[in-house]
Design a protein around this motif. Sequence first.
Motif, PDB file in Angstrom:
ATOM      1  N   GLN A   1       0.833  -1.201   0.000  1.00 48.01           N
ATOM      2  CA  GLN A   1       0.000   0.000   0.000  1.00 48.01           C
ATOM      3  C   GLN A   1       0.870   1.254   0.000  1.00 48.01           C
ATOM      4  OE1 GLN A   1      -2.529  -0.985   3.386  1.00 48.01           O
ATOM      5  NE2 GLN A   1      -4.242  -1.322   2.000  1.00 48.01           N
ATOM      6  N   THR A   2       1.963   1.223   0.737  1.00 47.50           N
ATOM      7  CA  THR A   2       2.893   2.351   0.751  1.00 47.50           C
ATOM      8  C   THR A   2       3.512   2.545  -0.621  1.00 47.50           C
ATOM      9  OG1 THR A   2       3.380   1.971   3.090  1.00 47.50           O
ATOM     10  CG2 THR A   2       4.981   3.276   1.842  1.00 47.50           C
ATOM     11  N   ARG A   3       3.956   1.462  -1.219  1.00 49.78           N
ATOM     12  CA  ARG A   3       4.573   1.548  -2.546  1.00 49.78           C
ATOM     13  C   ARG A   3       3.580   2.055  -3.591  1.00 49.78           C
ATOM     14  NH1 ARG A   3       7.780  -3.913  -3.772  1.00 49.78           N
ATOM     15  NH2 ARG A   3       8.126  -2.780  -5.711  1.00 49.78           N
ATOM     16  N   LEU A   4       2.353   1.558  -3.531  1.00 55.60           N
ATOM     17  CA  LEU A   4       1.337   2.010  -4.480  1.00 55.60           C
ATOM     18  C   LEU A   4       1.048   3.498  -4.295  1.00 55.60           C
ATOM     19  CD1 LEU A   4      -1.149  -0.998  -4.341  1.00 55.60           C
ATOM     20  CD2 LEU A   4       0.317  -0.371  -6.276  1.00 55.60           C
ATOM     21  N   TYR A   5       0.965   3.940  -3.048  1.00 57.80           N
ATOM     22  CA  TYR A   5       0.725   5.351  -2.754  1.00 57.80           C
ATOM     23  C   TYR A   5       1.840   6.227  -3.315  1.00 57.80           C
ATOM     24  CZ  TYR A   5      -0.025   9.644  -0.118  1.00 57.80           C
ATOM     25  OH  TYR A   5      -0.220  10.953   0.237  1.00 57.80           O
ATOM     26  N   GLN A   6       3.067   5.697  -3.306  1.00 52.42           N
ATOM     27  CA  GLN A   6       4.217   6.440  -3.818  1.00 52.42           C
ATOM     28  C   GLN A   6       4.344   6.333  -5.340  1.00 52.42           C
ATOM     29  OE1 GLN A   6       7.352   4.638  -1.505  1.00 52.42           O
ATOM     30  NE2 GLN A   6       7.022   6.011   0.225  1.00 52.42           N
ATOM     31  N   GLY A   7       3.424   5.624  -5.970  1.00 52.59           N
ATOM     32  CA  GLY A   7       3.420   5.518  -7.426  1.00 52.59           C
ATOM     33  C   GLY A   7       4.154   4.324  -7.986  1.00 52.59           C
ATOM     34  N   ASP A   8       4.653   3.465  -7.124  1.00 54.96           N
ATOM     35  CA  ASP A   8       5.355   2.267  -7.574  1.00 54.96           C
ATOM     36  C   ASP A   8       4.345   1.270  -8.128  1.00 54.96           C
ATOM     37  OD1 ASP A   8       7.368   0.441  -8.030  1.00 54.96           O
ATOM     38  OD2 ASP A   8       7.751   0.006  -5.918  1.00 54.96           O
ATOM     39  N   LYS A   9       4.667   0.638  -9.217  1.00 60.47           N
ATOM     40  CA  LYS A   9       3.780  -0.330  -9.856  1.00 60.47           C
ATOM     41  C   LYS A   9       4.401  -1.723  -9.750  1.00 60.47           C
ATOM     42  CE  LYS A   9       1.429   2.947 -12.368  1.00 60.47           C
ATOM     43  NZ  LYS A   9       0.450   3.583 -11.568  1.00 60.47           N
ATOM     44  N   PRO A  10       3.629  -2.718  -9.299  1.00 60.44           N
ATOM     45  CA  PRO A  10       4.169  -4.077  -9.218  1.00 60.44           C
ATOM     46  C   PRO A  10       4.299  -4.682 -10.610  1.00 60.44           C
ATOM     47  CG  PRO A  10       1.846  -4.104  -8.699  1.00 60.44           C
ATOM     48  CD  PRO A  10       2.236  -2.654  -8.868  1.00 60.44           C
ATOM     49  N   ASN A  11       5.285  -5.551 -10.754  1.00 61.84           N
ATOM     50  CA  ASN A  11       5.363  -6.309 -11.997  1.00 61.84           C
ATOM     51  C   ASN A  11       4.680  -7.656 -11.768  1.00 61.84           C
ATOM     52  OD1 ASN A  11       7.273  -8.167 -10.874  1.00 61.84           O
ATOM     53  ND2 ASN A  11       8.933  -6.753 -11.355  1.00 61.84           N
ATOM     54  N   PHE A  12       4.584  -8.448 -12.814  1.00 67.16           N
ATOM     55  CA  PHE A  12       3.850  -9.712 -12.719  1.00 67.16           C
ATOM     56  C   PHE A  12       4.497 -10.652 -11.709  1.00 67.16           C
ATOM     57  CE2 PHE A  12       2.796 -14.050 -13.984  1.00 67.16           C
ATOM     58  CZ  PHE A  12       1.411 -13.982 -13.919  1.00 67.16           C
ATOM     59  N   ALA A  13       5.820 -10.709 -11.655  1.00 64.60           N
ATOM     60  CA  ALA A  13       6.511 -11.604 -10.730  1.00 64.60           C
ATOM     61  C   ALA A  13       6.221 -11.215  -9.279  1.00 64.60           C
ATOM     62  CB  ALA A  13       8.015 -11.593 -10.998  1.00 64.60           C
ATOM     63  N   GLU A  14       6.224  -9.921  -8.990  1.00 61.99           N
ATOM     64  CA  GLU A  14       5.926  -9.450  -7.630  1.00 61.99           C
ATOM     65  C   GLU A  14       4.479  -9.760  -7.257  1.00 61.99           C
ATOM     66  OE1 GLU A  14       8.889  -5.624  -7.201  1.00 61.99           O
ATOM     67  OE2 GLU A  14       7.062  -5.405  -8.408  1.00 61.99           O
ATOM     68  N   LEU A  15       3.575  -9.543  -8.189  1.00 65.60           N
ATOM     69  CA  LEU A  15       2.164  -9.844  -7.966  1.00 65.60           C
ATOM     70  C   LEU A  15       1.988 -11.337  -7.701  1.00 65.60           C
ATOM     71  CD1 LEU A  15      -0.869  -9.161  -7.980  1.00 65.60           C
ATOM     72  CD2 LEU A  15      -0.796  -9.430 -10.464  1.00 65.60           C
ATOM     73  N   ASN A  16       2.617 -12.146  -8.516  1.00 61.90           N
ATOM     74  CA  ASN A  16       2.523 -13.593  -8.385  1.00 61.90           C
ATOM     75  C   ASN A  16       3.070 -14.057  -7.030  1.00 61.90           C
ATOM     76  OD1 ASN A  16       1.834 -16.160  -9.452  1.00 61.90           O
ATOM     77  ND2 ASN A  16       3.999 -16.529  -9.895  1.00 61.90           N
ATOM     78  N   GLN A  17       4.164 -13.477  -6.589  1.00 67.02           N
ATOM     79  CA  GLN A  17       4.764 -13.829  -5.305  1.00 67.02           C
ATOM     80  C   GLN A  17       3.817 -13.475  -4.146  1.00 67.02           C
ATOM     81  OE1 GLN A  17       8.497 -11.874  -4.608  1.00 67.02           O
ATOM     82  NE2 GLN A  17       8.891 -12.986  -2.713  1.00 67.02           N
ATOM     83  N   PHE A  18       3.196 -12.310  -4.219  1.00 67.07           N
ATOM     84  CA  PHE A  18       2.259 -11.891  -3.171  1.00 67.07           C
ATOM     85  C   PHE A  18       1.031 -12.805  -3.145  1.00 67.07           C
ATOM     86  CE2 PHE A  18      -1.367  -9.253  -1.764  1.00 67.07           C
ATOM     87  CZ  PHE A  18      -0.967  -9.048  -0.452  1.00 67.07           C
ATOM     88  N   VAL A  19       0.497 -13.121  -4.303  1.00 68.24           N
ATOM     89  CA  VAL A  19      -0.674 -14.004  -4.383  1.00 68.24           C
ATOM     90  C   VAL A  19      -0.331 -15.383  -3.826  1.00 68.24           C
ATOM     91  CG1 VAL A  19      -2.241 -15.197  -5.978  1.00 68.24           C
ATOM     92  CG2 VAL A  19      -1.790 -12.755  -6.265  1.00 68.24           C
ATOM     93  N   LYS A  20       0.842 -15.890  -4.163  1.00 63.93           N
ATOM     94  CA  LYS A  20       1.270 -17.198  -3.675  1.00 63.93           C
ATOM     95  C   LYS A  20       1.383 -17.191  -2.151  1.00 63.93           C
ATOM     96  CE  LYS A  20       4.841 -20.674  -4.321  1.00 63.93           C
ATOM     97  NZ  LYS A  20       6.089 -21.010  -5.008  1.00 63.93           N
TER      98      LYS A  20
END
Length: 90
Positions: free
Chosen positions: A54-73
Amino acid sequence: MSKPSCEQVLQEVIAKVKAEFPFHAPESSICSDHCEVCTKKLLELVEMEIIGWQTRLYQGDKPNFAELNQFVKLCKNVRRALVRNGLLVK
Protein backbone atom coordinates in the motif's frame (compact mmCIF):
# COMPACT_ATOMS: atom_id res chain seq x y z
CA MET A 1 -12.49 -5.57 -22.71
CA SER A 2 -8.88 -5.06 -21.66
CA LYS A 3 -7.00 -7.03 -19.04
CA PRO A 4 -6.60 -5.42 -15.63
CA SER A 5 -3.17 -4.08 -14.77
CA CYS A 6 -0.98 -5.73 -12.14
CA GLU A 7 -1.70 -2.73 -9.91
CA GLN A 8 -5.48 -3.26 -10.20
CA VAL A 9 -5.16 -6.98 -9.49
CA LEU A 10 -2.90 -6.30 -6.49
CA GLN A 11 -5.43 -3.84 -5.06
CA GLU A 12 -8.23 -6.39 -5.53
CA VAL A 13 -6.21 -9.14 -3.83
CA ILE A 14 -5.34 -6.82 -0.93
CA ALA A 15 -9.02 -5.91 -0.47
CA LYS A 16 -10.08 -9.57 -0.54
CA VAL A 17 -7.37 -10.64 1.92
CA LYS A 18 -8.17 -7.78 4.31
CA ALA A 19 -11.83 -8.77 4.24
CA GLU A 20 -11.24 -12.51 4.68
CA PHE A 21 -8.21 -12.94 6.95
CA PRO A 22 -8.81 -12.53 10.72
CA PHE A 23 -6.20 -9.78 11.25
CA HIS A 24 -8.06 -8.20 14.16
CA ALA A 25 -9.23 -11.37 15.90
CA PRO A 26 -8.23 -11.67 19.54
CA GLU A 27 -5.04 -13.64 20.14
CA SER A 28 -7.02 -16.24 22.09
CA SER A 29 -8.92 -17.20 18.95
CA ILE A 30 -5.81 -17.19 16.74
CA CYS A 31 -3.46 -19.14 18.99
CA SER A 32 -4.33 -22.65 20.09
CA ASP A 33 -2.56 -25.78 21.24
CA HIS A 34 -3.27 -27.74 18.08
CA CYS A 35 -1.96 -25.44 15.35
CA GLU A 36 0.50 -26.80 12.80
CA VAL A 37 2.11 -23.43 12.10
CA CYS A 38 2.09 -20.13 13.97
CA THR A 39 -1.00 -18.42 12.64
CA LYS A 40 -0.23 -15.18 14.44
CA LYS A 41 3.17 -14.86 12.73
CA LEU A 42 1.69 -15.71 9.33
CA LEU A 43 -0.96 -13.03 9.73
CA GLU A 44 1.71 -10.54 10.77
CA LEU A 45 3.75 -11.43 7.69
CA VAL A 46 0.80 -10.89 5.34
CA GLU A 47 -0.17 -7.68 7.12
CA MET A 48 3.37 -6.30 6.74
CA GLU A 49 3.37 -7.21 3.04
CA ILE A 50 0.04 -5.42 2.59
CA ILE A 51 1.30 -2.32 4.37
CA GLY A 52 4.45 -2.39 2.25
CA TRP A 53 2.49 -2.67 -0.98
CA GLN A 54 0.00 0.00 0.00
CA THR A 55 2.89 2.35 0.75
CA ARG A 56 4.57 1.55 -2.55
CA LEU A 57 1.34 2.01 -4.48
CA TYR A 58 0.72 5.35 -2.75
CA GLN A 59 4.22 6.44 -3.82
CA GLY A 60 3.42 5.52 -7.43
CA ASP A 61 5.36 2.27 -7.57
CA LYS A 62 3.78 -0.33 -9.86
CA PRO A 63 4.17 -4.08 -9.22
CA ASN A 64 5.36 -6.31 -12.00
CA PHE A 65 3.85 -9.71 -12.72
CA ALA A 66 6.51 -11.60 -10.73
CA GLU A 67 5.93 -9.45 -7.63
CA LEU A 68 2.16 -9.84 -7.97
CA ASN A 69 2.52 -13.59 -8.39
CA GLN A 70 4.76 -13.83 -5.30
CA PHE A 71 2.26 -11.89 -3.17
CA VAL A 72 -0.67 -14.00 -4.38
CA LYS A 73 1.27 -17.20 -3.68
CA LEU A 74 2.05 -16.00 -0.13
CA CYS A 75 -1.62 -15.22 0.49
CA LYS A 76 -2.74 -18.61 -0.84
CA ASN A 77 -0.25 -20.45 1.37
CA VAL A 78 -1.25 -18.48 4.45
CA ARG A 79 -4.93 -19.04 3.68
CA ARG A 80 -4.27 -22.79 3.47
CA ALA A 81 -2.61 -22.66 6.92
CA LEU A 82 -5.56 -20.69 8.33
CA VAL A 83 -7.95 -23.33 7.02
CA ARG A 84 -5.82 -26.12 8.54
CA ASN A 85 -5.82 -24.32 11.88
CA GLY A 86 -9.60 -23.90 11.76
CA LEU A 87 -9.68 -20.09 11.42
CA LEU A 88 -11.14 -20.06 7.90
CA VAL A 89 -13.55 -22.35 6.12
CA LYS A 90 -12.41 -23.93 2.90
